[in-house]
Design an enzyme around this catalytic site. Structure first.
Site, PDB file in Angstrom:
ATOM      1  N   HIS A 101     -22.955  25.736   3.058  1.00  0.00           N
ATOM      2  CA  HIS A 101     -22.862  24.692   2.040  1.00  0.00           C
ATOM      3  C   HIS A 101     -21.827  24.967   0.949  1.00  0.00           C
ATOM      4  O   HIS A 101     -21.566  24.088   0.117  1.00  0.00           O
ATOM      5  CB  HIS A 101     -24.248  24.409   1.436  1.00  0.00           C
TER       6      HIS A 101
ATOM      7  N   ASP B  20     -31.386  18.536   0.125  1.00  0.00           N
ATOM      8  CA  ASP B  20     -31.409  19.992   0.307  1.00  0.00           C
ATOM      9  C   ASP B  20     -32.766  20.509  -0.168  1.00  0.00           C
ATOM     10  O   ASP B  20     -33.389  19.918  -1.056  1.00  0.00           O
ATOM     11  CB  ASP B  20     -30.287  20.596  -0.565  1.00  0.00           C
TER      12      ASP B  20
ATOM     13  N   HIS C 286     -32.664  23.261  -1.642  1.00  0.00           N
ATOM     14  CA  HIS C 286     -32.127  24.036  -2.765  1.00  0.00           C
ATOM     15  C   HIS C 286     -31.198  23.172  -3.623  1.00  0.00           C
ATOM     16  O   HIS C 286     -30.598  22.216  -3.111  1.00  0.00           O
ATOM     17  CB  HIS C 286     -31.332  25.229  -2.239  1.00  0.00           C
TER      18      HIS C 286
ATOM     19  N   ASP D  46     -28.417  24.387  -5.233  1.00  0.00           N
ATOM     20  CA  ASP D  46     -27.035  24.874  -5.048  1.00  0.00           C
ATOM     21  C   ASP D  46     -26.188  24.630  -6.290  1.00  0.00           C
ATOM     22  O   ASP D  46     -25.016  24.241  -6.204  1.00  0.00           O
ATOM     23  CB  ASP D  46     -26.394  24.204  -3.812  1.00  0.00           C
TER      24      ASP D  46
ATOM     25  N   HIS E 256     -22.781  29.704  -1.333  1.00  0.00           N
ATOM     26  CA  HIS E 256     -23.448  28.477  -0.852  1.00  0.00           C
ATOM     27  C   HIS E 256     -24.604  28.046  -1.757  1.00  0.00           C
ATOM     28  O   HIS E 256     -25.070  26.910  -1.633  1.00  0.00           O
ATOM     29  CB  HIS E 256     -23.910  28.609   0.611  1.00  0.00           C
TER      30      HIS E 256
ATOM     31  N   ASP F  69     -27.871  19.162   3.601  1.00  0.00           N
ATOM     32  CA  ASP F  69     -28.181  20.508   4.099  1.00  0.00           C
ATOM     33  C   ASP F  69     -29.344  20.357   5.083  1.00  0.00           C
ATOM     34  O   ASP F  69     -30.396  19.808   4.720  1.00  0.00           O
ATOM     35  CB  ASP F  69     -28.572  21.394   2.909  1.00  0.00           C
TER      36      ASP F  69
ATOM     37  N   ASP G 184     -31.483  22.241   5.978  1.00  0.00           N
ATOM     38  CA  ASP G 184     -32.738  22.874   5.530  1.00  0.00           C
ATOM     39  C   ASP G 184     -33.574  21.967   4.628  1.00  0.00           C
ATOM     40  O   ASP G 184     -34.692  22.342   4.237  1.00  0.00           O
ATOM     41  CB  ASP G 184     -32.496  24.258   4.925  1.00  0.00           C
TER      42      ASP G 184
ATOM     43  N   GLU H  68     -25.165  23.925   7.417  1.00  0.00           N
ATOM     44  CA  GLU H  68     -26.184  24.987   7.524  1.00  0.00           C
ATOM     45  C   GLU H  68     -26.965  24.979   8.842  1.00  0.00           C
ATOM     46  O   GLU H  68     -28.035  25.589   8.936  1.00  0.00           O
ATOM     47  CB  GLU H  68     -27.138  24.993   6.313  1.00  0.00           C
TER      48      GLU H  68
END
Ligand code: DIR
Ligand code: MN
Ligand code: MN
Ligand code: MN
Length: 312
Positions: free
Chosen positions: A96, A119, A121, A123, A136, A227, A229, A272
């Protein structure tokens, strides 16, 4: 809508090898053919190549800054060219950290953007708040005007100019936010639909509110940075930093369908996907095919069915 696809086989924004295989895996799962079948005039720009960087020593805690800076400079130019050719840019990662170049190049071509960041996260660590040193986990910090004064200039990063305003950013799916990141999000008043909001409101209301929020002033072109994830690891386990309690497959696809229907989607990242993080072949296949379906949703696929426009 004509997608222009750029592969970015790059992994140095994080420590786990394998994520550089993402672009070829996503293509091998039939992305181009399936986009064509749903009526898209797709152009594949191939994979970027990145220079090896010797002596890429940590800068403070930040790892492999020179390689990440150089790769993103190249990606930014490539995305800018794809946009100038009139396509919706599609960047297949890679990790990312590549959002730095993708969003920078997109904005260089079309001006101010709305960014939808899906995401687990945020980031948005700065080089100074990051506890891992992995870039990332930091890309938004280099892109936001409001953080410009807080971010030291790393080697090979002098070309990066902040190009996104905090009011033009929406997060969806967050469930693993570092304390420094939470502080930044609150300080800047960033719009966040964490997994709690997805649970509370439902994904349809989240998307309605996302688009209302982003279009209260002028309707800017939308950059979707997805992302993998963000999706629950029971569906997309082959990724570097899985976090339990994510979006369902259906919620993920709904997000892409809704953004497609705005007519404003102008650039997409899908990042990712890491086959080496899957335990089984089925883990990898499920992750990659979900990535493909998310991209198809961005370009007009409807679950009710589609037919060609000249069908009679
Ligand atoms: C963590 C993890 N917040 C970091 N970030 C990840 O390294 O800054 N982002 N995994 O996708
Ligand atoms: Mn993530
Ligand atoms: Mn909060
Ligand atoms: Mn991410």
């Amino acid at each position: 809508v004509s997608p222009g696809i750029i592969g970015a086989p790059f992994s140095k924004g994080q420590p786990r090898g394998g994520v550089e295989s993402g672009p070829d895996l996503i293509r091998a799962a039939g992305l181009l053919q399936r986009l064509q079948e749903q009526g898209c005039a797709v152009k594949d720009y191939g994979n970027l190549t990145f220079e090896e960087v010797a002596d890429d020593e940590p800068v403070g805690r930040v790892k492999r800054a020179r390689a990440v800076g150089g790769a993103n400079q190249r990606l930014s130019e490539a995305v800018r060219a794809v946009k100038k050719d009139g396509h919706t840019s599609v960047m297949l990662g890679g990790d990312h950290s590549l959002a730095i170049g993708s969003i920078h190049g997109h904005s260089a071509a079309v001006g101010e953007l709305s960014v939808v960041w899906v995401d687990a996260h945020a980031d948005i660590n700065t080089a100074l708040t990051s506890t891992t040193g992995n870039i990332h986990g930091q890309p938004m910090s280099y892109l936001l005007h409001e953080l410009h004064a807080k971010v030291p200039v790393l080697p090979n990063f002098s070309w990066v100019k902040p190009c996104v305003s905090a009011k033009d950013l929406v997060y969806i799916g967050l469930r693993d936010v570092d304390p420094g990141e939470h502080y930044i999000l609150e300080l800047l008043g960033v719009k966040v639909f964490s997994m709690s909001e997805v649970d509370k409101l439902g994904v349809a209301r989240v998307m309605e509110e996302t688009c209302d929020y982003l279009s209260t002033r002028v309707k800017k072109p939308i950059h979707l940075s997805f992302d993998i994830d963000a999706i629950d690891p029971s569906v997309t386990p082959a990724t570097g930093t899985p976090v339990v309690g994510g979006l369902t497959y259906r919620e993920g696809v709904y997000i892409t369908e809704h953004l497609c229907q705005t007519g404003l989607l102008s650039g997409v990242d899908l990042v990712e996907v890491n086959p080496l993080r899957g335990q089984t072949e089925q883990d990898v296949q499920s992750t990659v095919s979900t990535a493909v379906d998310l991209l198809l949703g961005c370009f007009g696929r409807r679950r009710e069915g589609n037919h060609p426009t000249d069908y009679r």
